[in-house]
Scaffold this active site. Structure first.
Site, PDB file in Angstrom:
ATOM      1  N   CYS A 159      31.023  49.386  48.827  1.00  0.00           N
ATOM      2  CA  CYS A 159      31.182  50.607  49.891  1.00  0.00           C
ATOM      3  C   CYS A 159      30.808  49.820  51.060  1.00  0.00           C
ATOM      4  O   CYS A 159      29.457  49.302  51.595  1.00  0.00           O
ATOM      5  CB  CYS A 159      30.458  51.503  49.750  1.00  0.00           C
ATOM      6  SG  CYS A 159      30.621  52.975  50.767  1.00  0.00           S
ATOM      7  N   GLY A 204      17.228  36.278  36.092  1.00  0.00           N
ATOM      8  CA  GLY A 204      16.545  36.869  35.212  1.00  0.00           C
ATOM      9  C   GLY A 204      16.800  38.628  35.125  1.00  0.00           C
ATOM     10  O   GLY A 204      16.541  39.086  34.148  1.00  0.00           O
ATOM     11  N   GLY A 228      19.853  34.374  41.280  1.00  0.00           N
ATOM     12  CA  GLY A 228      21.351  33.820  40.837  1.00  0.00           C
ATOM     13  C   GLY A 228      22.126  33.294  42.225  1.00  0.00           C
ATOM     14  O   GLY A 228      22.699  32.106  42.075  1.00  0.00           O
ATOM     15  N   THR A 229      21.994  34.220  43.065  1.00  0.00           N
ATOM     16  CA  THR A 229      22.593  33.936  44.437  1.00  0.00           C
ATOM     17  C   THR A 229      22.206  32.430  44.716  1.00  0.00           C
ATOM     18  O   THR A 229      23.119  31.509  45.326  1.00  0.00           O
ATOM     19  CB  THR A 229      22.519  34.937  45.583  1.00  0.00           C
ATOM     20  OG1 THR A 229      23.115  35.984  44.725  1.00  0.00           O
ATOM     21  CG2 THR A 229      23.317  34.786  46.730  1.00  0.00           C
ATOM     22  N   ASN A 247      31.453  39.706  35.637  1.00  0.00           N
ATOM     23  CA  ASN A 247      30.259  40.652  35.942  1.00  0.00           C
ATOM     24  C   ASN A 247      30.981  42.112  35.837  1.00  0.00           C
ATOM     25  O   ASN A 247      30.258  43.156  35.476  1.00  0.00           O
ATOM     26  CB  ASN A 247      29.344  40.530  37.035  1.00  0.00           C
ATOM     27  CG  ASN A 247      30.405  40.115  38.367  1.00  0.00           C
ATOM     28  OD1 ASN A 247      31.047  39.346  38.202  1.00  0.00           O
ATOM     29  ND2 ASN A 247      30.118  40.905  39.548  1.00  0.00           N
ATOM     30  N   THR A 290       6.660  27.844  47.777  1.00  0.00           N
ATOM     31  CA  THR A 290       5.489  28.109  46.725  1.00  0.00           C
ATOM     32  C   THR A 290       6.125  29.014  45.681  1.00  0.00           C
ATOM     33  O   THR A 290       6.992  29.932  45.941  1.00  0.00           O
ATOM     34  CB  THR A 290       4.326  28.998  47.294  1.00  0.00           C
ATOM     35  OG1 THR A 290       3.939  28.171  48.236  1.00  0.00           O
ATOM     36  CG2 THR A 290       3.236  29.422  46.022  1.00  0.00           C
ATOM     37  N   GLN A 336      25.784  36.572  33.820  1.00  0.00           N
ATOM     38  CA  GLN A 336      26.003  37.528  32.986  1.00  0.00           C
ATOM     39  C   GLN A 336      26.010  37.385  31.396  1.00  0.00           C
ATOM     40  O   GLN A 336      25.986  38.202  30.628  1.00  0.00           O
ATOM     41  CB  GLN A 336      27.570  38.548  33.276  1.00  0.00           C
ATOM     42  CG  GLN A 336      27.342  39.257  34.436  1.00  0.00           C
ATOM     43  CD  GLN A 336      26.437  40.561  34.500  1.00  0.00           C
ATOM     44  OE1 GLN A 336      26.299  40.969  33.508  1.00  0.00           O
ATOM     45  NE2 GLN A 336      26.362  40.771  35.754  1.00  0.00           N
TER      46      GLN A 336
HETATM   47  C1  LIG Z   1      28.186  37.023  37.676  1.00  0.00           C
HETATM   48  C2  LIG Z   1      26.872  37.229  38.574  1.00  0.00           C
HETATM   49  N1  LIG Z   1      26.722  35.962  39.376  1.00  0.00           N
HETATM   50  C3  LIG Z   1      25.771  35.949  40.570  1.00  0.00           C
HETATM   51  C4  LIG Z   1      25.044  37.254  40.404  1.00  0.00           C
HETATM   52  C5  LIG Z   1      23.783  37.252  41.639  1.00  0.00           C
HETATM   53  O1  LIG Z   1      22.617  37.282  40.908  1.00  0.00           O
HETATM   54  P1  LIG Z   1      21.488  37.570  41.813  1.00  0.00           P
HETATM   55  O2  LIG Z   1      21.597  39.216  41.937  1.00  0.00           O
HETATM   56  O3  LIG Z   1      20.220  37.222  41.194  1.00  0.00           O
HETATM   57  O4  LIG Z   1      21.217  36.889  43.220  1.00  0.00           O
HETATM   58  C6  LIG Z   1      25.218  38.286  39.738  1.00  0.00           C
HETATM   59  C7  LIG Z   1      24.304  39.373  39.893  1.00  0.00           C
HETATM   60  O5  LIG Z   1      24.996  40.759  39.924  1.00  0.00           O
HETATM   61  C8  LIG Z   1      26.142  38.289  38.809  1.00  0.00           C
HETATM   62  O6  LIG Z   1      26.521  39.336  37.982  1.00  0.00           O
END
Ligand SMILES: Cc1ncc(COP(=O)(O)O)c(C=O)c1O
Length: 389
Positions: free
Chosen positions: A324, A200, A71-72, A151, A237, A179
Site C-alpha cells: 500500500c 531471525g 535480512g535487508t 516470500n 556493537t 524464507q
Molecule cells: C525473502 C525475503 N528477503 C528479505 C527479507 C527482509 O528481511 P528483514 O525484514 O529481516 O530485513 C524478507 C522479509 O520479509 C524476506 O521474506
C-alpha cells in the site's frame, strides 16, 4: 473468538526456548563484547559460541558467519559489498524479477553507481529459467543473486544448480534464504553458494537480526564503517541477545525441520484444496516445489483488502502481496512477474502456516473463507440487481 495466525512468512512469535537463552544477556550478562572486562568477555564468548553453532548448521566455518541487523542488511552487504569490491573485474549483476524488494532496490541503487543489472524473467510458477541465466552471463558479470524460496508464493528455486553454473563461469553467487531458513537444507557446500542471507524473524527468533554467510576468500567491502566488529564487515556493537536467540532458533528449526515439513505439507495441501473448491480462485506458485507453509491464492473478483479485513474480523490473520503506497494499492510485482492477470494480482491472499497451526485451524479457515466469499458475492450481486432496476 478463535484466533488463527497465518502470517508466519511476515514474522513469527519468539519461541520460549529462544527467549530463555536470551534472557541473561539482557540482565546479568549485559556486557559489551568489545570490552576487555570479564562481563564483556562473557558476552564475546557467547557470540563466538553462537557463531560456531550457526557455522556448523550451515556446514561452514565460524569466520564465514557475519551477524547483522536483518535480512535487508545482509542483502545490502552481500550485493553492494561484492559489487563495489569487484568493480575492477566487471560491472554486471544478474538477479530476477521476483526477488524481495531488499534485493531489487539494492540493485536499482547500484545501477546509479554505474552497475548494469539484468532482471531475469520467471516462469508461471516463479522459477528462473536456467538456460536464460546461462545466456545472461557475460565477461563483465561479477554476481548472481537469486532467492532460495519466494516470500509471496513460496516457490523454491534450484539453488545448487544455479550455484554450479555460477562456479563454472567464475561468477559469485548470493542467495536470499530468508524464507527458506526454517524449512530447507542450508548446507552451503551442497548449495554451491558464496554468500547466503538468513534472518531471525521467520524462525521464531527475535526481529532485527540477520546473518550473512560469506565464503572465505571472497572479495567484499563493508557498507557500515566504525569499530571493526564482525571481521570489519559490520561495525557497531553487537545485538548480543538477538544473536544468541538467532543461533538457538536456527538449531531448533534444523532439528524440527523434517517433522514440521511433513506436518505442514499435509495442512498446506488441505488448505489449498479447500480454498480452490471455491469458484473463481487460482493458486499462485508451484504446486509442489513450494515451501511447506505457504498457500497463496487469488480471488478473481474480490480485492485482497476486502478479504483481509473480513478474515481479520473472524480472527484469521493473513496477508496479501500488495504494497500500500500513497493510499494506492499496487499489485504485487511477484504476481505480475508470474504472468497473472491484474484482477488476480489485486485479489491475492497469502496464508503462511507455522508451528502452532493445527488441523482444526485449517478447517476453520476453509469454512470461514467459503462463507465469506458467498456473502460478499451475493451482496455484490444484490447491489447490481438493485442498481439495474
Ligand atoms: C525473502 C525475503 N528477503 C528479505 C527479507 C527482509 O528481511 P528483514 O525484514 O529481516 O530485513 C524478507 C522479509 O520479509 C524476506 O521474506
Amino acid at each position: 473468538m478463535k484466533q488463527v495466525y497465518l502470517d508466519n512468512a511476515s514474522t513469527t512469535f519468539v519461541d520460549s526456548r529462544v527467549r530463555a537463552v536470551m534472557e541473561h544477556y539482557f540482565s546479568d550478562k549485559f556486557g559489551n563484547p568489545s570490552s576487555l572486562n570479564s562481563i564483556g568477555r562473557t558476552a564475546k564468548e557467547a557470540i563466538e559460541q553462537a557463531r560456531d553453532s550457526v557455522a556448523r548448521l550451515l556446514n561452514s566455518f565460524p569466520n564465514e558467519i557475519v551477524f547483522t541487523s536483518s535480512g535487508t542488511e545482509s542483502i545490502n552487504l552481500a550485493i553492494k559489498g561484492v559489487a563495489r569490491a569487484n568493480k575492477n573485474k566487471g560491472n554486471h549483476i544478474i538477479t530476477s524479477k521476483a526477488e524481495h524488494h531488499a534485493v531489487l532496490e539494492t540493485c536499482k541503487y547500484l545501477a546509479q553507481e554505474g552497475f548494469e543489472i539484468t532482471y531475469l524473467d520467471v516462469d508461471g510458477y516463479g522459477k528462473i529459467d536456467i538456460q536464460e541465466l546461462k545466456e545472461a552471463i557475460k565477461k563483465e558479470t561479477i554476481l548472481i543473486s537469486i532467492m532460495y524460496a519466494n516470500n509471496e508464493i513460496g516457490t523454491i528455486n534450484n539453488i545448487s544448480e544455479i550455484g554450479k553454473i555460477a562456479r563454472e563461469n567464475n561468477v559469485l553467487f548470493h542467495t536470499d534464504a530468508c524464507q527458506a531458513t526454517g524449512y530447507l537444507d542450508l548446507d552451503v557446500n551442497k548449495l554451491n553458494v558464496d554468500l547466503m542471507t538468513l534472518n531471525g524473524s521467520k524462525i521464531y527468533a527475535p526481529k532485527g537480526v540477520g546473518v550473512l554467510f560469506v565464503k572465505e576468500g571472497i572479495n567484499i567491502q563493508p557498507i557500515i564503517h566504525g569499530g571493526g566488529q564482525e571481521f570489519g564487515l559490520r561495525s557497531g556493537t553487537e545485538n548480543v541477545p538477538a544473536i544468541i536467540g538467532f543461533a538457538k532458533a536456527l538449531e531448533i528449526a534444523q532439528q524440527e525441520k523434517d517433522f514440521e515439513t511433513k506436518r505442514l505439507t499435509q495442512l498446506r495441501n488441505k488448505l489449498i484444496n479447500g480454498l480452490l473448491d471455491v469458484p473463481n480462485t487460482l493458486l499462485n506458485g508451484h504446486p509442489t516445489d513450494r515451501l511447506p507453509n505457504n498457500v497463496n491464492i487469488s480471488l478473481l473478483d474480490i480485492e485482497s483488502e476486502v478479504t483481509l479485513s473480513y478474515l481479520d474480523e473472524l480472527g484469521i490473520y493473513a496477508s496479501s502481496g500488495s504494497a500500500c503506497t500513497s493510499k494506492k494499492i499496487e499489485p504485487s510485482h511477484v504476481i505480475l512477474a508470474i504472468g497473472m492477470p491484474k484482477n488476480a494480482a489485486y485479489g491475492t491472499i497469502r496464508f503462511t502456516l507455522g508451528k502452532v497451526t493445527l488441523e482444526e485451524d485449517i478447517d476453520y479457515v476453509i469454512e470461514s473463507f467459503k462463507k465469506m466469499v458467498n456473502e460478499i458475492r451475493s451482496l455484490r450481486q444484490s447491489t447490481i440487481t438493485l442498481e439495474s432496476r
